[in-house]
Design a protein around this motif. Structure first.
Motif, PDB file in Angstrom:
ATOM      1  N   VAL A  49       0.835  -1.206   0.000  1.00  0.00           N
ATOM      2  CA  VAL A  49       0.000   0.000   0.000  1.00  0.00           C
ATOM      3  C   VAL A  49       0.867   1.253   0.000  1.00  0.00           C
ATOM      4  O   VAL A  49       0.548   2.251  -0.654  1.00  0.00           O
ATOM      5  CB  VAL A  49      -0.969  -0.018   1.198  1.00  0.00           C
ATOM      6  CG1 VAL A  49      -1.755   1.291   1.282  1.00  0.00           C
ATOM      7  CG2 VAL A  49      -1.915  -1.207   1.093  1.00  0.00           C
ATOM      8  N   ASP A  50       1.982   1.198   0.721  1.00  0.00           N
ATOM      9  CA  ASP A  50       2.888   2.353   0.783  1.00  0.00           C
ATOM     10  C   ASP A  50       3.429   2.696  -0.591  1.00  0.00           C
ATOM     11  O   ASP A  50       3.577   3.878  -0.946  1.00  0.00           O
ATOM     12  CB  ASP A  50       4.031   2.046   1.750  1.00  0.00           C
ATOM     13  CG  ASP A  50       4.877   3.271   2.058  1.00  0.00           C
ATOM     14  OD1 ASP A  50       4.319   4.385   2.160  1.00  0.00           O
ATOM     15  OD2 ASP A  50       6.107   3.126   2.194  1.00  0.00           O
ATOM     16  N   ALA A  51       3.702   1.672  -1.394  1.00  0.00           N
ATOM     17  CA  ALA A  51       4.165   1.917  -2.767  1.00  0.00           C
ATOM     18  C   ALA A  51       3.029   2.410  -3.651  1.00  0.00           C
ATOM     19  O   ALA A  51       3.178   3.384  -4.398  1.00  0.00           O
ATOM     20  CB  ALA A  51       4.778   0.648  -3.348  1.00  0.00           C
ATOM     21  N   ALA A  52       1.861   1.760  -3.551  1.00  0.00           N
ATOM     22  CA  ALA A  52       0.740   2.075  -4.441  1.00  0.00           C
ATOM     23  C   ALA A  52       0.208   3.486  -4.246  1.00  0.00           C
ATOM     24  O   ALA A  52      -0.319   4.099  -5.180  1.00  0.00           O
ATOM     25  CB  ALA A  52      -0.388   1.064  -4.236  1.00  0.00           C
ATOM     26  N   ARG A  53       0.360   4.035  -3.055  1.00  0.00           N
ATOM     27  CA  ARG A  53      -0.216   5.359  -2.762  1.00  0.00           C
ATOM     28  C   ARG A  53       0.469   6.490  -3.522  1.00  0.00           C
ATOM     29  O   ARG A  53      -0.023   7.621  -3.534  1.00  0.00           O
ATOM     30  CB  ARG A  53      -0.150   5.640  -1.261  1.00  0.00           C
ATOM     31  CG  ARG A  53       1.252   5.846  -0.725  1.00  0.00           C
ATOM     32  CD  ARG A  53       1.265   5.913   0.802  1.00  0.00           C
ATOM     33  NE  ARG A  53       2.636   6.006   1.313  1.00  0.00           N
ATOM     34  CZ  ARG A  53       3.255   7.169   1.564  1.00  0.00           C
ATOM     35  NH1 ARG A  53       2.640   8.324   1.325  1.00  0.00           N
ATOM     36  NH2 ARG A  53       4.484   7.176   2.037  1.00  0.00           N
ATOM     37  N   LEU A  66       1.370  -4.424  -8.954  1.00  0.00           N
ATOM     38  CA  LEU A  66       2.785  -4.443  -9.320  1.00  0.00           C
ATOM     39  C   LEU A  66       3.684  -4.470  -8.088  1.00  0.00           C
ATOM     40  O   LEU A  66       4.692  -5.192  -8.052  1.00  0.00           O
ATOM     41  CB  LEU A  66       3.122  -3.232 -10.186  1.00  0.00           C
ATOM     42  CG  LEU A  66       2.474  -3.193 -11.567  1.00  0.00           C
ATOM     43  CD1 LEU A  66       2.867  -1.916 -12.304  1.00  0.00           C
ATOM     44  CD2 LEU A  66       2.857  -4.412 -12.389  1.00  0.00           C
ATOM     45  N   ALA A  67       3.338  -3.687  -7.075  1.00  0.00           N
ATOM     46  CA  ALA A  67       4.129  -3.693  -5.838  1.00  0.00           C
ATOM     47  C   ALA A  67       4.069  -5.061  -5.183  1.00  0.00           C
ATOM     48  O   ALA A  67       5.079  -5.572  -4.673  1.00  0.00           O
ATOM     49  CB  ALA A  67       3.617  -2.612  -4.888  1.00  0.00           C
ATOM     50  N   ALA A  68       2.882  -5.670  -5.203  1.00  0.00           N
ATOM     51  CA  ALA A  68       2.740  -7.010  -4.645  1.00  0.00           C
ATOM     52  C   ALA A  68       3.627  -7.993  -5.397  1.00  0.00           C
ATOM     53  O   ALA A  68       4.350  -8.802  -4.787  1.00  0.00           O
ATOM     54  CB  ALA A  68       1.278  -7.449  -4.707  1.00  0.00           C
ATOM     55  N   ASN A  69       3.596  -7.925  -6.719  1.00  0.00           N
ATOM     56  CA  ASN A  69       4.414  -8.825  -7.534  1.00  0.00           C
ATOM     57  C   ASN A  69       5.897  -8.660  -7.218  1.00  0.00           C
ATOM     58  O   ASN A  69       6.644  -9.640  -7.132  1.00  0.00           O
ATOM     59  CB  ASN A  69       4.149  -8.560  -9.012  1.00  0.00           C
ATOM     60  CG  ASN A  69       4.875  -9.524  -9.921  1.00  0.00           C
ATOM     61  OD1 ASN A  69       4.753 -10.732  -9.781  1.00  0.00           O
ATOM     62  ND2 ASN A  69       5.644  -8.992 -10.859  1.00  0.00           N
ATOM     63  N   ALA A  70       6.335  -7.411  -7.031  1.00  0.00           N
ATOM     64  CA  ALA A  70       7.738  -7.142  -6.724  1.00  0.00           C
ATOM     65  C   ALA A  70       8.145  -7.740  -5.381  1.00  0.00           C
ATOM     66  O   ALA A  70       9.332  -8.024  -5.160  1.00  0.00           O
ATOM     67  CB  ALA A  70       7.989  -5.637  -6.729  1.00  0.00           C
ATOM     68  N   LEU A  71       7.175  -7.954  -4.502  1.00  0.00           N
ATOM     69  CA  LEU A  71       7.440  -8.529  -3.186  1.00  0.00           C
ATOM     70  C   LEU A  71       7.112 -10.016  -3.119  1.00  0.00           C
ATOM     71  O   LEU A  71       7.091 -10.608  -2.038  1.00  0.00           O
ATOM     72  CB  LEU A  71       6.633  -7.772  -2.127  1.00  0.00           C
ATOM     73  CG  LEU A  71       7.092  -6.325  -1.876  1.00  0.00           C
ATOM     74  CD1 LEU A  71       6.065  -5.577  -1.027  1.00  0.00           C
ATOM     75  CD2 LEU A  71       8.459  -6.304  -1.195  1.00  0.00           C
ATOM     76  N   GLY A 111      -2.289 -13.147  -2.095  1.00  0.00           N
ATOM     77  CA  GLY A 111      -1.619 -14.105  -1.221  1.00  0.00           C
ATOM     78  C   GLY A 111      -0.441 -14.690  -1.974  1.00  0.00           C
ATOM     79  O   GLY A 111       0.151 -14.016  -2.824  1.00  0.00           O
ATOM     80  N   TYR A 112      -0.127 -15.941  -1.688  1.00  0.00           N
ATOM     81  CA  TYR A 112       0.981 -16.606  -2.373  1.00  0.00           C
ATOM     82  C   TYR A 112       0.424 -17.618  -3.364  1.00  0.00           C
ATOM     83  O   TYR A 112      -0.465 -18.407  -3.040  1.00  0.00           O
ATOM     84  CB  TYR A 112       1.911 -17.266  -1.358  1.00  0.00           C
ATOM     85  CG  TYR A 112       2.556 -16.251  -0.445  1.00  0.00           C
ATOM     86  CD1 TYR A 112       3.528 -15.378  -0.924  1.00  0.00           C
ATOM     87  CD2 TYR A 112       2.169 -16.142   0.890  1.00  0.00           C
ATOM     88  CE1 TYR A 112       4.108 -14.419  -0.105  1.00  0.00           C
ATOM     89  CE2 TYR A 112       2.742 -15.191   1.719  1.00  0.00           C
ATOM     90  CZ  TYR A 112       3.709 -14.325   1.221  1.00  0.00           C
ATOM     91  OH  TYR A 112       4.264 -13.374   2.033  1.00  0.00           O
TER      92      TYR A 112
END
Length: 224
Positions: free
Chosen positions: A34-38, A157-162, A198-199
């Motif tokens: 969320v911090d990235a997406a904002r 995208l941020a989720a994918n990067a993590l 999720g994973y």
């Protein structure tokens, strides 16, 4: 590797996950997403997006509600008008995506019952341990919704990067009143979509195909 390369690698490796493991995503990882997406842009910097995120028993309760609501044939009541139809390239892409999924999970094109059962998997959140309900102020209308679409993209995208898999789901918005009532979202918020996350289950057949993308030449209309 340039920043462009990093970005395009992240974009190309992201896909819509349709089978998750039960393992929860740590809270600090969700906060990073969320911090990235904002940081996405918005009209007048209004930042209209808000996100309601479930975990644990809350996810299971929401999954049950959505599955029961869809299974009994509840009439859809989306906050935003759905597409009236798909034609031309849009219809072809939609159809191809559907056939790829059915082929991956072994559902014959003429198997209507199997296709209906697969459709209901949307409302079971594909067994994801979390769902993010994305909503924006009704007073900002379609432009608030458009801005929030940028947040949805950045979230995935941020989720994918993590290393976190996602699937954005408009299907959940079909039952906007039930979503608002169950999660206590105010009536002045538009329910735009959900992001189940999720994973990924790497061995699940539903996760084995990838959709094609239009080329730049198909997208750009140059004017000299």
């Amino acid at each position: 590797m340039t920043r462009y390369d990093t970005l395009t690698d992240t974009l190309k490796s992201r896909y819509s996950c349709r089978a998750f493991t039960p393992d929860p995503v740590p809270d600090d990882t969700i906060l990073k997403i969320v911090d990235a997406a904002r940081h996405v842009p918005s009209w007048c910097n209004a930042q209209p997006w808000q996100v309601t995120i479930t975990k644990g028993a809350a996810t299971d309760a929401f999954r049950t509600l959505m599955t029961e609501t869809a299974s009994k044939g509840t009439p859809p009541q989306p906050d935003l008008e759905w597409p009236t139809k798909y034609t031309g390239d849009y219809a072809d892409r939609r159809r191809t995506c559907g056939f790829q999924l059915y082929d991956a999970v072994g559902i014959a094109k003429e198997d209507r019952a199997g296709r209906a059962a697969q459709m209901l998997r949307n409302y079971a959140l594909f067994d994801a341990p979390h769902v993010a309900i994305i909503h924006s102020p009704s007073e900002l209308g379609p432009y608030g919704a458009m801005d929030t679409g940028g947040f949805v993209t950045a979230f995935t995208l941020a989720a994918n990067a993590l290393g976190v898999a996602t699937i954005a789901q408009a299907a959940i918005a079909a039952y906007a009143p039930q979503v608002r009532d169950h999660l206590g979202i105010p009536d002045d918020r538009l329910i735009l979509c959900a992001i189940s996350f999720g994973y990924a289950d790497p061995d699940a057949p539903a996760n084995q195909f990838r959709t094609k993308r239009a080329t730049p030449d198909e997208i750009i209309d140059w004017k000299d």
